[in-house]
Design an enzyme around this catalytic site. Structure first.
Site, short mmCIF file in Angstrom:
data_model
loop_
_atom_site.label_atom_id
_atom_site.label_comp_id
_atom_site.label_asym_id
_atom_site.label_seq_id
_atom_site.Cartn_x
_atom_site.Cartn_y
_atom_site.Cartn_z
N GLU A 80 5.61 -17.06 -51.43
CA GLU A 80 4.96 -16.56 -50.21
C GLU A 80 4.03 -15.41 -50.56
O GLU A 80 4.35 -14.54 -51.36
CB GLU A 80 6.02 -16.05 -49.22
CG GLU A 80 6.98 -17.12 -48.72
CD GLU A 80 6.29 -18.12 -47.79
OE1 GLU A 80 5.17 -17.85 -47.33
OE2 GLU A 80 6.91 -19.19 -47.53
N ARG A 90 13.00 -18.57 -33.69
CA ARG A 90 12.93 -19.80 -32.89
C ARG A 90 14.32 -20.30 -32.52
O ARG A 90 14.48 -21.08 -31.58
CB ARG A 90 12.14 -20.89 -33.63
CG ARG A 90 12.86 -21.46 -34.81
CD ARG A 90 12.04 -22.42 -35.67
NE ARG A 90 12.90 -23.09 -36.64
CZ ARG A 90 13.45 -22.52 -37.69
NH1 ARG A 90 13.23 -21.23 -37.96
NH2 ARG A 90 14.23 -23.20 -38.51
N CYS A 143 13.99 -15.25 -42.88
CA CYS A 143 13.34 -15.17 -44.20
C CYS A 143 12.22 -14.13 -44.19
O CYS A 143 12.16 -13.27 -45.06
CB CYS A 143 12.80 -16.53 -44.64
SG CYS A 143 14.13 -17.66 -45.11
N HIS A 165 9.95 -19.81 -50.77
CA HIS A 165 10.61 -20.87 -49.99
C HIS A 165 10.72 -22.12 -50.85
O HIS A 165 9.83 -22.43 -51.64
CB HIS A 165 9.80 -21.19 -48.72
CG HIS A 165 10.27 -20.43 -47.51
ND1 HIS A 165 9.47 -19.56 -46.81
CD2 HIS A 165 11.47 -20.43 -46.86
CE1 HIS A 165 10.15 -19.06 -45.79
NE2 HIS A 165 11.37 -19.57 -45.80
N1 PCA Z 1 15.57 -20.20 -44.30
C1 PCA Z 1 15.38 -19.53 -43.03
C2 PCA Z 1 16.42 -18.44 -43.00
C3 PCA Z 1 17.39 -18.78 -44.07
C4 PCA Z 1 16.75 -19.81 -44.88
O1 PCA Z 1 17.17 -20.27 -45.94
C5 PCA Z 1 13.94 -19.06 -42.82
O2 PCA Z 1 13.01 -19.67 -43.36
O3 PCA Z 1 13.72 -18.08 -42.09
#
Ligand code: PCA
Length: 212
Positions: A80, A90, A143, A165
């Site tokens: 990111e 959400r 996240c 991610h």
């Molecule tokens: N993904 C979520 C929160 C925890 C995770 O693994 C997110 O993208 O916010």
């Protein structure tokens, strides 16, 4: 030897698996070129997520922090670029907290950029055959909340940090139609990210932009 702290999230939204947790469990104690990986597990809960990572940073004293989370729908590993100062959950988190349109840090700056060589990471993963690209949004759920909170806490330190991610793993692809990546591939990609973060001081200049 330098230390890279890699964190993974617990499962959320009623799921049994979070691939970031699976990956982190495999990475604990692994030696990579120039360093060692230590790990921590993070609750998918508003403030508790930040508290858990800051506690691990305090104990482990890492040089680099890689925060990992799942992003269903992504087809590759996506470092990111930016954390934004807003929560707009959400869905409720694992403590049933649903924060809508509130800042992560009151009076904090609008955003923080990752302080990692994200382009070099994508390049190195690509050279190893791991599908990856830059992401320009970490969303507005836990996240992004954690990413922003950790960047804010580390803003006056020499510790480099950022968020990555990862896609679902095949065991989560229940419908047979969701994008996924084998866990071994995700683990390899994260090892490459950790080694790249240790070895590259100035990021490479290559295109990472997208339409959206
Ligand atoms: N993904 C979520 C929160 C925890 C995770 O693994 C997110 O993208 O916010």
């Amino acid at each position: 030897m330098k230390t890279v702290l890699i964190t993974g999230f617990e499962p959320f939204a009623g799921a049994a698996i979070n691939p970031s947790l699976e990956a982190v469990q495999q990475l604990e104690g692994r030696e990579i070129s120039g360093g060692i990986i230590r790990t921590a597990i993070v609750p998918v809960v508003h403030q508790k997520s930040i508290d858990a990572v800051l506690k691990a940073i305090d104990e482990i004293k890492p040089d680099i922090v890689l925060l990992i989370g799942q992003a269903a729908g992504r087809t590759g590993i996506t470092p990111e670029r930016i954390a934004i100062n807003i929560d707009d959950f959400r869905i409720p988190d694992n403590d049933s907290i649903q924060v809508i349109d509130e800042p992560v840090i009151e009076d904090g700056p609008a955003a923080y950029f990752a302080s990692l060589p994200i382009k070099a990471m994508v390049k190195a993963m690509g050279e190893a055959g791991v599908v990856s690209s830059i992401s320009n949004t970490a969303g507005t759920f836990v996240c992004n909340h954690l990413f922003y909170g950790v960047m804010h806490a580390l803003r006056e330190t020499a510790v480099k940090a950022g968020f990555i991610h990862i896609p679902l793993i095949p065991a989560q692809n229940i419908t047979g139609e969701q994008a996924s990546m084998p866990l071994e591939c995700i683990v390899r990609g994260l090892e490459i990210c950790a080694a790249t973060a240790l070895s590259i001081e100035d990021d490479v200049v290559i295109v990472g932009g997208q339409i959206a």
